[in-house]
Structures are given as structure tokens and as C-alpha cells.
Write a protein that holds these residues in place. Structure first.
Motif, short mmCIF file in Angstrom:
data_model
loop_
_atom_site.label_atom_id
_atom_site.label_comp_id
_atom_site.label_asym_id
_atom_site.label_seq_id
_atom_site.Cartn_x
_atom_site.Cartn_y
_atom_site.Cartn_z
N GLY A 175 3.57 4.15 -24.32
CA GLY A 175 3.09 5.52 -24.32
C GLY A 175 3.57 6.66 -23.62
O GLY A 175 4.25 7.03 -22.74
N ASN A 176 5.20 5.88 -23.56
CA ASN A 176 6.40 6.58 -23.23
C ASN A 176 6.56 6.76 -21.54
O ASN A 176 6.76 7.20 -20.62
CB ASN A 176 6.37 8.01 -23.07
N HIS A 177 6.11 5.38 -20.78
CA HIS A 177 5.50 4.95 -20.09
C HIS A 177 7.19 3.95 -19.43
O HIS A 177 7.64 3.21 -20.89
CB HIS A 177 5.06 3.82 -19.12
N SER A 178 7.66 3.08 -18.53
CA SER A 178 8.81 2.50 -18.24
C SER A 178 8.30 0.92 -18.44
O SER A 178 6.53 0.54 -18.63
CB SER A 178 9.45 2.41 -17.32
N PRO A 179 8.98 0.26 -18.60
CA PRO A 179 8.33 -1.21 -18.21
C PRO A 179 7.53 -1.89 -16.97
O PRO A 179 6.72 -2.51 -16.93
CB PRO A 179 9.36 -2.59 -18.73
N LEU A 180 8.63 -1.06 -16.67
CA LEU A 180 7.64 -1.19 -14.71
C LEU A 180 6.45 -0.84 -14.85
O LEU A 180 5.91 -1.23 -14.07
CB LEU A 180 9.26 -0.83 -13.84
N TYR A 181 6.45 0.36 -15.14
CA TYR A 181 5.10 0.97 -15.30
C TYR A 181 3.97 0.44 -15.53
O TYR A 181 3.14 0.04 -14.91
CB TYR A 181 5.07 1.99 -15.94
N PRO B 169 11.39 4.46 -20.19
CA PRO B 169 10.31 4.90 -21.20
C PRO B 169 10.55 4.65 -22.16
O PRO B 169 11.99 4.30 -23.14
CB PRO B 169 10.51 6.36 -20.53
N VAL B 170 9.36 3.72 -22.76
CA VAL B 170 9.37 3.29 -24.07
C VAL B 170 9.07 3.72 -25.14
O VAL B 170 7.37 3.60 -24.29
CB VAL B 170 9.77 1.81 -24.20
N ASN B 171 8.67 4.48 -25.82
CA ASN B 171 7.65 4.60 -26.67
C ASN B 171 5.91 4.28 -26.88
O ASN B 171 5.40 4.13 -27.17
CB ASN B 171 8.26 5.13 -28.36
N LYS C 54 0.88 -1.44 0.25
CA LYS C 54 0.08 0.10 -0.07
C LYS C 54 0.66 1.05 0.07
O LYS C 54 0.12 2.68 0.18
CB LYS C 54 -0.96 0.10 1.58
N ASN C 55 2.23 1.31 0.02
CA ASN C 55 2.92 1.80 -0.23
C ASN C 55 3.01 2.49 -1.10
O ASN C 55 4.08 3.80 -2.25
CB ASN C 55 4.91 1.48 0.84
N LEU C 56 2.81 1.80 -2.17
CA LEU C 56 2.73 2.33 -3.99
C LEU C 56 1.61 2.42 -5.06
O LEU C 56 0.50 1.51 -4.90
CB LEU C 56 3.60 0.85 -5.11
N SER C 57 1.42 3.45 -5.45
CA SER C 57 0.07 3.72 -6.47
C SER C 57 1.12 3.89 -8.05
O SER C 57 2.42 4.04 -7.80
CB SER C 57 -0.61 4.98 -6.45
N LEU C 58 0.16 3.45 -9.07
CA LEU C 58 0.64 3.66 -10.13
C LEU C 58 1.45 5.20 -10.24
O LEU C 58 2.59 4.86 -11.50
CB LEU C 58 -0.70 3.15 -11.41
N ASN C 59 0.31 6.20 -10.10
CA ASN C 59 0.92 7.37 -10.61
C ASN C 59 2.22 7.84 -9.99
O ASN C 59 2.89 8.58 -11.20
CB ASN C 59 0.13 8.51 -10.52
N MET C 60 2.81 6.86 -9.32
CA MET C 60 3.74 7.42 -8.95
C MET C 60 5.23 7.39 -9.79
O MET C 60 6.39 7.60 -9.39
CB MET C 60 4.51 6.94 -7.62
N LEU C 61 4.56 5.96 -10.73
CA LEU C 61 6.01 5.92 -11.20
C LEU C 61 6.14 6.69 -13.13
O LEU C 61 4.78 6.69 -13.10
CB LEU C 61 5.38 4.38 -12.04
N ASN C 62 6.91 7.47 -12.82
CA ASN C 62 7.13 8.91 -13.73
C ASN C 62 7.68 8.34 -14.60
O ASN C 62 8.52 9.80 -15.32
CB ASN C 62 6.57 10.18 -12.85
N GLY C 63 8.98 7.48 -14.28
CA GLY C 63 9.50 7.14 -15.44
C GLY C 63 11.12 7.63 -15.70
O GLY C 63 11.59 7.82 -16.55
N SER C 64 11.40 8.80 -13.91
CA SER C 64 12.42 9.30 -13.96
C SER C 64 14.20 8.30 -14.58
O SER C 64 13.50 6.99 -13.76
CB SER C 64 12.40 9.51 -12.34
#
Length: 667
Positions: free
Chosen positions: A295-301, A290-292, A227-237
Motif C-alpha cells: 500500500g505504498n508503506h514501508s516494510p517497517l510500517y 515504500p513498497v507498492n 509510547k513515543n511512536l505512533s503508526l501514523n508517524m511512519l510516512n515512508g520518507s
């Protein structure tokens, strides 16, 4: 009572026991006629004589099963014979329909009636034709489905008639006639499909090693669970300090640290191993870049987004081993079956069965010496939890189970992290999982002060139950018999061990075990313990690995003496291999499983083809087929088939340069 009347009485008694309670008295079963019971069926039998002389036919028993799920009706036709050798007549895989066969063989006669009915009327589009042969103590059942055009489909043999009752007939039809996935396996099939997709995505977007794939899934699921992780925290940094991998890793670390602070009995020794196995997600750049195409999100996302949905499937009380299923899929798609390391994960229907066979209870101390993905501990924990009374002491008993009564050992670091994560996801972070070789695992009472570095000590004084699937193919390094011996040395008197191993372990000792060593092991086992049962399993149990296995049930520290061992033939366990789906239940598994438990656990008697009580010695054979001789006389078709099989075998050997096998003098 005439011979055939005996088997007919058995049929009526078993039909009465089904959930639908079919009986002549109830008016839902017809015996040798249907004129008043069902005029349409009576008319359809007008030319159905098994003599095929165009006269009227009359089946021994008929009834209608009203499917409760699909609101469909099924006509069930049953023909009986007093001798098992007259059950069925098949030649070259084809059910014979000549007059001699339809008159003298139960299945052939029942199918003839079904085909004749379909020819005369469209009133019964779904027909199951069953043959039953034998007497009241020993009988066999075989069945076919007869469709609207008179075509036939061979369906699995059954123990009685539960599969052909109102409550089960729809599912039996779906699985064996329509060849659809059993409802019980739909989630597993969906999970397998997702596992394949996820593996392909990992291969496409990352450069992970095979052994990192299952820990990756475990890490993401644990981060979601925290519960310490939400999807919108993964921003592709791309920063080494806050990339998506670091955020997932930190979510897990914070969660485990919090559990350690809040729960004094939380087993924190595993934290270091788990986190070291997850560390790669922080530094593997393709994971967080991030990968095009995404959707320019990372594979982890992407992986986390999809695993949020899978996470909802993980719950206490479910024997399904989610991470184990993922691990199995990744091993498969990784191009190896794990045999190099002897890693063969146990199917979930086997872990639950073995837990039941030794009656794991809430007061037991359970050990899995080769934990794998923790499937045995999951099955054992679920069985324990179900036994807790729903009273004011429930929470205390639950905490006692998860904190003190579940123990495991695993020597592969990546699998250890999967096992630990699996147990945490099940609501247990306190199970006592030890990392290292099982041979270095000892009781505190066994301490001598001379132990080498790396010795691990159990947190229980001893163990009352053991469930295990030792590594296969380890040869001189760790033969399976050494795992069994060491596990028994850790057990309390009267405790029970269930182990599944290749059949060779109880025939010759296993790979690279000498005859002398094997004999010494058998003598030690019989002198100190009781082998209660050895169960020969389905050849396809570990499909696609073709390893014939047995389950042994052993009572610790009670000598065998004059007690006999139940040698069981459970090859027909109700599971079949279906192309592209693997090993799935065929609808008869529940009744067959219950029969096994009744015989092994509850002391029910059984016919010799299923179970033989044998006095084991160091010199005799310890498996069922070595003692059982089929008393049934072969039919003409059986003889012709055997000849054909031999001719085909001989020709194949000659074509492969092995004609010397058939010479008078050995080569």
C-alpha cells in the motif's frame, strides 16, 4: 487383604482425591457392577465377559466424568491387576484382543469392555479404558480411548486420575483424541504462525542478515512500548534524517534516556550496546523504502502495524518469553538451529520448572550466566513478584527486585540486545545484564588487581540462586563443566544452582573433556558442594534438536559427605512432539510436574523407576538409568518384540555394510 484388593484400594483412594471426589459412598463410582448405579451400562455389558464366551462382564470400576467445559459425558472403565507385568499385552504395536490377553492384562480387559459396550449401545459415545497394575507403593496406569465404532486410540500414561476428572477430561480429550492444540499453547501457536509470516516478509522485502532479525523485532516492540511512536508517524520518507527507521530508533533512544533521568537506579550501561545493535534500522534502505505491495508503506510500517497487536500480549506475571519465541522462530526459519554458536534457547516450561525446583524467592539474588533471551530471568522475576505481599511495601519490594536481584551475562551482542529489551518490556529496565564472556565475570571480593581488560564485576556481593543453560558443543573453548564450576564460585553458602546440560556432561564430562579432567571436576564438586538431584529429561525437550539432557540441582559450598543424591527419571514429563506443532503438553504434564517437585523439593518418596537415592562417588555413574533395573518380568509379546527389533537392526546394519558387527572376531 488379597493382592488385587490392594491395588483396588489404591485406585479408590486416588479417585477420592480428584477434584470430583469419585467414591462408592458418594454414589458416583461403581465397583464390580452397575445394575443399580447405571442400568444402561449394566445392559450394555450383557455379552462383555473377558473370557469372550458371550456371558455378562463386570468391570472393576466405572464412573462418568461430566466435562465442565464442553458439557460432555465420558465413561471411564478401570481394570486392575496386582502385578505390573500384567498391565498390558502388545505385539508389533498392536493391542492384543485374544481371550488370554483380555483376561490376564488390565488394559486389554478394559479395552475389551469398552469395545463390547460400543457394540451394544450408543449411550456412551466417549469411553476411556484404563488399566492399573501394581500394589499400593508401586503401580502403573495405561489408557486407551474407545470411539463409537469400537476403534481405539492410545493416549498418554498418567500418574493417577486427575486427567479423567470433571475439570480436566475435556482438555485431555481435545488434545489426545481430537489432536487439537492445548489451550495453554494456543497463544504460542499463534505467535509461531506470526513469526513465520514475519520472517517470510522480512526475507521478501528486506536484505537483513539472520542475526539482525530478532533485534529488529525487539527494536520495534521497544519503540511501541516507549509510547513515543505512533503508526501514523511512519510516512515512508527516504531521508537519512527522518526515515521510518530513524523515527523508530529515536523513539527508543528518547525513552531510554528518559528512564535514565527519572530513575537513578536504571542500569544505563546496557543502553550503548542496545542502541548499537539497533542502528542498522536507520541505514538499511529496504526497511524504510515504500513498497507498492504494501500500500505504498514501508516494510517497517507493515511490521510495526502488526507488532502493535503482539505487544498487547507482553505482561508481567507471564512466563512466556515473547522475544525468545521470536528469536527461536527466526533461528529456525533462518536455516540453522544455532548449534554452531551453541545457542539453544530453553523452552518456557523448563525455565519455570527449574525456577520452582530451586525455589527462587523474592529475597534471592538470581544469576543467569548465559542469559540468552532472558527467559530464566523472566521466570525468576515472575516467581519473585508473585511472592510480594500486597501491602504498603509492595512497590518498594518490587523496585528492589528489578533493580538489585536479577543478574545476567551474555556474550552475543544481538542476543544481549534481545535479552535487555525483553526485560524492559517486562517492566524491568534495571536488571544487571553484563555484556561479555562469563568466565570474565567476577565478584568484587575476588578482585586481585591483576585482572585483564574486559573483566566484569557483579553488582551483588554473591548469588543465592543460579539458573543456567550453558552453550552446547563448545568443546575446548568452554566445556559446560567450566560454566558450572565458575557459577558455583560466585555463590553464597547454601545457595542453589539449577543447570540443564546434555546428559554426556554428567556421564563423561562433555565434548573433548578428558577422563582425568572429568574426575577432577567430580571430586571438586563432591568435596565442596552437594549434588541434590540429577533429573533425566524428555529426549524431545529441545526439539527439533535431539539432545538428551539432564537438570542438576546443586547446593553451593556444603560438602556432599554422606548425603545421597536423588537420581530421577523424568523422561515422561507429559510433553509430546506433534507433527507441524512441535513439543506440546499432552494433558498429563501438570500432575507429572507436581510429582517431580514433590519428590525433589518437598521430600516425598517415590518408586525406584522414578527416583533412586544414590551415594555419588567420583567413580560411579551419576544418572538414573545406570542404577535402575526393571523388576518386571517381560511378557511373551515383549520377548517377541525384542527379537523382532534385533532382527530389524541386524538387517539394517548388514545393508549398510556393517555386518562385521555380528562376526565372532572384531574387524
Amino acid at each position: 487383604m488379597a493382592n488385587e484388593d490392594i491395588i483396588k484400594t489404591w485406585v479408590q483412594d486416588r479417585l477420592k482425591e480428584t477434584s470430583s471426589g469419585y467414591s462408592i459412598k458418594q454414589g458416583n463410582l461403581s465397583k464390580e457392577g452397575a445394575r443399580e448405579w447405571m442400568p444402561a451400562l449394566y445392559e450394555a455389558m450383557i455379552h462383555a465377559s473377558k473370557s469372550q464366551n458371550n456371558e455378562r462382564g463386570s468391570a472393576d470400576f466405572t464412573y462418568i466424568a461430566h466435562g465442565l467445559e464442553e458439557n460432555q459425558d465420558y465413561l471411564i472403565i478401570i481394570e486392575t491387576k496386582p502385578d505390573v507385568s500384567n498391565l498390558i499385552n502388545i505385539q508389533d504395536g498392536r493391542l492384543l484382543m485374544d481371550p488370554k490377553s483380555t483376561k490376564e492384562y488390565a488394559v486389554n480387559g478394559a479395552v475389551w469392555y469398552g469395545k463390547s459396550i460400543q457394540k451394544e449401545t450408543q449411550a456412551f459415545p466417549r469411553i476411556f479404558a484404563l488399566g492399573v497394575a501394581g500394589n499400593y507403593t508401586r503401580q502403573k496406569i495405561s489408557a486407551y480411548y474407545v470411539n463409537e465404532t469400537g476403534g481405539i486410540i492410545d493416549v498418554p500414561d498418567t500418574e493417577a486420575f486427575a486427567e479423567f476428572s470433571d475439570s480436566q477430561i475435556d482438555e485431555y480429550y481435545r488434545v489426545n483424541v481430537q489432536h487439537k492444540t492445548p489451550k495453554s499453547e494456543l497463544r504460542a501457536e499463534q505467535l509461531a504462525d506470526y513469526s513465520e509470516k514475519l520472517h517470510n516478509d522480512i526475507r521478501s522485502y528486506t536484505s537483513l542478515k539472520s542475526e539482525e532479525k530478532a533485534p529488529l523485532v525487539a527494536a520495534i516492540l521497544l519503540a511501541i512500548h516507549s509510547k513515543n511512536l505512533s503508526l501514523n508517524m511512519l510516512n515512508g520518507s527516504l531521508s537519512y534524517h527522518n526515515n521510518d527507521g530513524v523515527l523508530i530508533f529515536n523513539a527508543i533512544q528518547d525513552y531510554l534516556d528518559q528512564r535514565k533521568r527519572e530513575e537513578p537506579d536504571f542500569n544505563d550501561e546496557k543502553i550503548g550496546v542496545i542502541m548499537s545493535e539497533f542502528a542498522f534500522i536507520k541505514t538499511t534502505k529496504p526497511l524504510y523504502t515504500p513498497v507498492n505491495d504494501l500500500g505504498n508503506h514501508s516494510p517497517l510500517y507493515q511490521f510495526t502495524s502488526e507488532l502493535f497487536q503482539v505487544y498487547q500480549s507482553v505482561k508481567i506475571g507471564d512466563d512466556a518469553d515473547l522475544l525468545g519465541d521470536f528469536y527461536s522462530e527466526f533461528v529456525k526459519y533462518g536455516g540453522t538451529d544455532g548449534s554452531v554458536l551453541g545457542i539453544v534457547l530453553t523452552p518456557k516450561h523448563i525455565t519455570g520448572l527449574m525456577s520452582d525446583l530451586i525455589e527462587v524467592g523474592k529475597d534471592d539474588y538470581l544469576l543467569d550466566p548465559t542469559t540468552g533471551s532472558a527467559a530464566f530471568l523472566v521466570a525468576g522475576m515472575n516467581r519473585m513478584i508473585k511472592q510480594i505481599p500486597k501491602d504498603e511495601h509492595y512497590e518498594r519490594t518490587f523496585r528492589d527486585i528489578v533493580a538489585n536481584r536479577l543478574h545476567g551475562v551474555e556474550m552475543q551482542r544481538s542476543i544481549y540486545s534481545v535479552a535487555s529489551s525483553n526485560m524492559i518490556l517486562r517492566g524491568d529496565g534495571k536488571s544487571n545484564l553484563s555484556y561479555g564472556k562469563f568466565q570474565d565475570f567476577k565478584l568484587k571480593s575476588q578482585i586481585t588487581g591483576q585482572e585483564p581488560q574486559g573483566t566484569m564485576y557483579a553488582r551483588a556481593d554473591s548469588f543465592t540462586k543460579v539458573l543456567m543453560n550453558p552453550p552446547y558443543s563448545q568443546g575446548k573453548k568452554a566445556p559446560e563443566i567450566m560454566f558450572i564450576k565458575h557459577a558455583l564460585e560466585l555463590m553464597s553458602k547454601g545457595g542453589k544452582l539449577a543447570v540443564i546440560v546434555p546428559i554426556s556432561v554428567f556421564v563423561s564430562g562433555g565434548k573433548e573433556v578428558t577422563a582425568t579432567k572429568f574426575k577432577e571436576f567430580k571430586e571438586w564438586l563432591l568435596t565442596n558442594h552437594t549434588v541434590e538431584a540429577i533429573i533425566t529429561m524428555n529426549l524431545q525437550t529441545f526439539y527439533p534438536t535431539a539432545t538428551q539432557t539432564v537438570i542438576a540441582i546443586i547446593r553451593a559450598w556444603e560438602p556432599q559427605e554422606k548425603k545421597k543424591t536423588k537420581l530421577v527419571n523424568f523422561i515422561d514429563d507429559g510433553y509430546s512432539v506433534v507433527p507441524k506443532k512441535g513439543l506440546i503438553p499432552n494433558g498429563s504434564q501438570s500432575a507429572k510436574r507436581q510429582k517431580l517437585i514433590d519428590v525433589v523439593v518437598n521430600g516425598d518418596t517415590a518408586t525406584p523407576d522414578f527416583m533412586m537415592p544414590i551415594q555419588l562417588t567420583v567413580d560411579n555413574e551419576w544418572v538414573h538409568n545406570a542404577h535402575y533395573t526393571n523388576p518386571d518380568k517381560p511378557s511373551d509379546a515383549d520377548f517377541l518384540q525384542a527379537v523382532a527389533d534385533f532382527v530389524a537392526f541386524k538387517q539394517d546394519m548388514i545393508l549398510h555394510g556393517k555386518d562385521y558387527l555380528f562376526n565372532d572376531q572384531s574387524r
